[in-house]
Design an enzyme around this catalytic site. Structure first.
Site, PDB file in Angstrom:
ATOM      1  N   ASN A   1      26.637  18.525  34.204  1.00  0.00           N
ATOM      2  CA  ASN A   1      26.588  19.605  35.190  1.00  0.00           C
ATOM      3  C   ASN A   1      25.261  19.520  35.946  1.00  0.00           C
ATOM      4  O   ASN A   1      24.210  19.829  35.387  1.00  0.00           O
ATOM      5  CB  ASN A   1      26.728  20.944  34.447  1.00  0.00           C
ATOM      6  CG  ASN A   1      26.684  22.143  35.374  1.00  0.00           C
ATOM      7  OD1 ASN A   1      26.329  22.029  36.547  1.00  0.00           O
ATOM      8  ND2 ASN A   1      27.034  23.299  34.843  1.00  0.00           N
TER       9      ASN A   1
ATOM     10  N   HIS B   1      33.397  22.479  40.956  1.00  0.00           N
ATOM     11  CA  HIS B   1      32.086  22.340  40.310  1.00  0.00           C
ATOM     12  C   HIS B   1      32.281  21.637  38.966  1.00  0.00           C
ATOM     13  O   HIS B   1      33.191  21.964  38.198  1.00  0.00           O
ATOM     14  CB  HIS B   1      31.470  23.721  40.124  1.00  0.00           C
ATOM     15  CG  HIS B   1      30.216  23.696  39.316  1.00  0.00           C
ATOM     16  ND1 HIS B   1      29.220  22.768  39.518  1.00  0.00           N
ATOM     17  CD2 HIS B   1      29.804  24.483  38.286  1.00  0.00           C
ATOM     18  CE1 HIS B   1      28.248  22.977  38.650  1.00  0.00           C
ATOM     19  NE2 HIS B   1      28.572  24.003  37.896  1.00  0.00           N
TER      20      HIS B   1
ATOM     21  N   CYS C   1      24.706  27.280  40.624  1.00  0.00           N
ATOM     22  CA  CYS C   1      25.672  26.182  40.814  1.00  0.00           C
ATOM     23  C   CYS C   1      26.531  26.362  42.063  1.00  0.00           C
ATOM     24  O   CYS C   1      27.176  25.417  42.509  1.00  0.00           O
ATOM     25  CB  CYS C   1      26.566  26.051  39.590  1.00  0.00           C
ATOM     26  SG  CYS C   1      25.627  25.793  38.086  1.00  0.00           S
TER      27      CYS C   1
HETATM   28  N1  COA Z   1      27.352  19.846  19.137  1.00  0.00           N
HETATM   29  C1  COA Z   1      27.996  20.222  18.033  1.00  0.00           C
HETATM   30  N2  COA Z   1      28.344  21.487  17.789  1.00  0.00           N
HETATM   31  C2  COA Z   1      28.031  22.416  18.700  1.00  0.00           C
HETATM   32  C3  COA Z   1      27.361  22.086  19.893  1.00  0.00           C
HETATM   33  C4  COA Z   1      27.027  20.751  20.091  1.00  0.00           C
HETATM   34  N3  COA Z   1      26.385  20.327  21.191  1.00  0.00           N
HETATM   35  N4  COA Z   1      27.203  23.219  20.620  1.00  0.00           N
HETATM   36  C5  COA Z   1      27.744  24.211  19.918  1.00  0.00           C
HETATM   37  N5  COA Z   1      28.247  23.727  18.765  1.00  0.00           N
HETATM   38  C6  COA Z   1      28.916  24.438  17.691  1.00  0.00           C
HETATM   39  C7  COA Z   1      28.602  25.922  17.643  1.00  0.00           C
HETATM   40  O1  COA Z   1      27.410  26.146  16.946  1.00  0.00           O
HETATM   41  C8  COA Z   1      29.805  26.448  16.916  1.00  0.00           C
HETATM   42  O2  COA Z   1      29.638  26.222  15.546  1.00  0.00           O
HETATM   43  P1  COA Z   1      30.173  27.315  14.473  1.00  0.00           P
HETATM   44  O3  COA Z   1      31.665  27.376  14.696  1.00  0.00           O
HETATM   45  O4  COA Z   1      29.760  26.707  13.184  1.00  0.00           O
HETATM   46  O5  COA Z   1      29.485  28.596  14.821  1.00  0.00           O
HETATM   47  C9  COA Z   1      30.945  25.545  17.390  1.00  0.00           C
HETATM   48  O6  COA Z   1      30.313  24.372  17.916  1.00  0.00           O
HETATM   49  C10 COA Z   1      31.794  26.174  18.463  1.00  0.00           C
HETATM   50  O7  COA Z   1      30.936  26.738  19.432  1.00  0.00           O
HETATM   51  P2  COA Z   1      31.532  27.438  20.717  1.00  0.00           P
HETATM   52  O8  COA Z   1      30.404  27.999  21.520  1.00  0.00           O
HETATM   53  O9  COA Z   1      32.661  28.336  20.321  1.00  0.00           O
HETATM   54  O10 COA Z   1      32.137  26.151  21.462  1.00  0.00           O
HETATM   55  P3  COA Z   1      33.002  26.134  22.756  1.00  0.00           P
HETATM   56  O11 COA Z   1      34.303  25.514  22.485  1.00  0.00           O
HETATM   57  O12 COA Z   1      33.012  27.490  23.447  1.00  0.00           O
HETATM   58  O13 COA Z   1      32.194  25.136  23.674  1.00  0.00           O
HETATM   59  C11 COA Z   1      30.702  25.211  25.570  1.00  0.00           C
HETATM   60  C12 COA Z   1      30.862  25.457  24.066  1.00  0.00           C
HETATM   61  C13 COA Z   1      29.279  25.554  25.949  1.00  0.00           C
HETATM   62  C14 COA Z   1      30.969  23.741  25.839  1.00  0.00           C
HETATM   63  C15 COA Z   1      31.727  26.093  26.343  1.00  0.00           C
HETATM   64  O14 COA Z   1      31.660  27.415  25.894  1.00  0.00           O
HETATM   65  C16 COA Z   1      31.484  26.071  27.814  1.00  0.00           C
HETATM   66  O15 COA Z   1      31.687  25.072  28.480  1.00  0.00           O
HETATM   67  N6  COA Z   1      31.086  27.215  28.395  1.00  0.00           N
HETATM   68  C17 COA Z   1      30.779  27.274  29.822  1.00  0.00           C
HETATM   69  C18 COA Z   1      29.440  26.618  30.066  1.00  0.00           C
HETATM   70  C19 COA Z   1      29.163  26.403  31.513  1.00  0.00           C
HETATM   71  O16 COA Z   1      30.001  25.961  32.240  1.00  0.00           O
HETATM   72  N7  COA Z   1      27.924  26.731  31.913  1.00  0.00           N
HETATM   73  C20 COA Z   1      27.468  26.494  33.233  1.00  0.00           C
HETATM   74  C21 COA Z   1      28.141  27.361  34.209  1.00  0.00           C
HETATM   75  S1  COA Z   1      27.721  26.889  35.825  1.00  0.00           S
END
Ligand code: COA
Length: 321
Positions: free
Chosen positions: A274, A244, A110
């Site tokens: 993204n 980004h 990215c």
């Molecule tokens: N829909 C519904 N529930 C979802 C889901 C979705 N698409 N994706 C994950 N969940 C669930 C998980 O299974 C988890 O359930 P549980 O509590 O029963 O275990 C719950 O939601 C919370 O998951 P978590 O991973 O803690 O969520 P989060 O608040 O951290 O959000 C991201 C997840 C991926 C959005 C966040 O971590 C993020 O943005 N990370 C950076 C990603 C990124 O920028 N990547 C590219 C970098 S260039």
């Protein structure tokens, strides 16, 4: 001698995929995706190729700059996944545009657009080139696991481009890397070598969302501070920040730690998700075409991504609207 950015362009697939459509594929909802990421919809390649959208973005940037392909001395493409391992996307574009210059791809995930600007800057500094085309184009839809709700909702496809000419409008630029394949990666094909003892891995994005989130907030904030400082200007002097587009919450968390008004952080993540390296040049092109930038405006660009990599720069906008 550095460069001035004299033209922008962007292009993306026609097919919109909404959160509701994803909720029919995996156990998710429009509400969850909007609240946790800021994404409402993304574009996905159907019958277009990556080369098609990269070429369309490049042509728009060249037209905007008033530069003919034959005038180019360098094409650098930032992409994680070209349709070919070789030739590079830059070589494919060079042929399609009718340019005759050296051409290469770089992969910094990215942060690729910023790395590509840095590569071009080196050629300008050494007096090797007068005009360069930088294109960031990504086909994330070909790499996500469409059964994994934690990753497939985040990404989209698209391409953004910039034309650079000799000039002095790059005030500072910094790229970093700290190798880490544990928290974010996409394995390549293992091949069919009869002597290999290694098993192939699924060629999908894998990610530890929370670890990447922490890295991203820190990186965005730290690199913006460092790059604005290196430019010899104050945070208050920045007209716009182009971060980004990975997650609205990442941008908001970083913005809260800096002395730059929240209204200066630009975003279009709701419509594209993204798009990896393409996210900043697509955003820049959209805002430029809305005449949001004025000559003399200081723009701070800041990216982070797989690698882990970061890239950030401060540019003085030089084009009339
Ligand atoms: N829909 C519904 N529930 C979802 C889901 C979705 N698409 N994706 C994950 N969940 C669930 C998980 O299974 C988890 O359930 P549980 O509590 O029963 O275990 C719950 O939601 C919370 O998951 P978590 O991973 O803690 O969520 P989060 O608040 O951290 O959000 C991201 C997840 C991926 C959005 C966040 O971590 C993020 O943005 N990370 C950076 C990603 C990124 O920028 N990547 C590219 C970098 S260039």
């Amino acid at each position: 001698m550095s460069f001035s950015l004299i033209g922008t362009g962007s292009a993306y697939p026609a097919r919109r995929v909404t959160n509701d459509e994803l909720a029919r594929l995996v156990d998710t909802s429009d509400e969850w995706i909007r609240a946790r990421t800021g994404v409402y919809e993304r574009r996905v390649l159907t019958d277009e190729s990556l080369e098609d959208i990269a070429c369309a973005a490049a042509l728009r940037a060249l037209e905007d700059a008033g530069v003919a392909p034959r005038e180019l001395d360098l094409i650098v493409c930032a992409t994680i996944r070209n349709d070919y391992i070789t030739p590079s996307l830059a070589c494919l574009l060079q042929k399609r545009l009718g340019a005759g210059c050296m051409s290469m791809d770089i992969n910094a995930a990215c942060s690729g657009f910023l790395y590509a600007l840095d590569v071009a800057d080196g050629y300008f500094a050494r007096g090797r080139i007068k005009k360069a085309l930088v294109v960031a184009a990504e086909a994330m839809s070909k790499m996500v696991d469409w059964t994994d709700r934690a990753t497939c909702v985040l990404f989209g496809d698209g391409a953004g481009a910039a034309v650079l000419s000799e000039g002095n409008d790059l005030l500072s630029l910094r790229v970093t890397a700290s190798g880490n394949a544990e928290h974010l990666g996409i394995p390549n094909i293992e091949g069919e070598c009869p002597f290999s003892l290694r098993a192939g891995k699924p060629q999908h994005v894998y990610m530890n969302g929370q670890e990447v989130y922490k890295f991203a907030v820190n990186a965005l904030c730290r690199e913006l501070e460092a790059i604005i400082d290196a430019a010899g200007v104050r945070q208050e002097d920045i007209a716009f920040v182009l971060p980004h587009q990975a997650n609205t919450r990442i941008i908001d968390a970083a913005a809260g730690k800096l002395r730059i008004g929240a209204e200066k952080y630009l975003s279009n993540i709701e419509r594209f998700g993204n798009t990896s390296a393409a996210s900043i040049p697509i955003l820049m092109d959209e805002c430029r075409r809305k005449n949001m930038f004025h000559p003399g405006d200081l723009l701070a660009l800041s990216a982070f991504g797989g690698g882990f990599t970061t890239g950030a720069c401060v540019l003085r906008w030089c084009k009339q609207s």
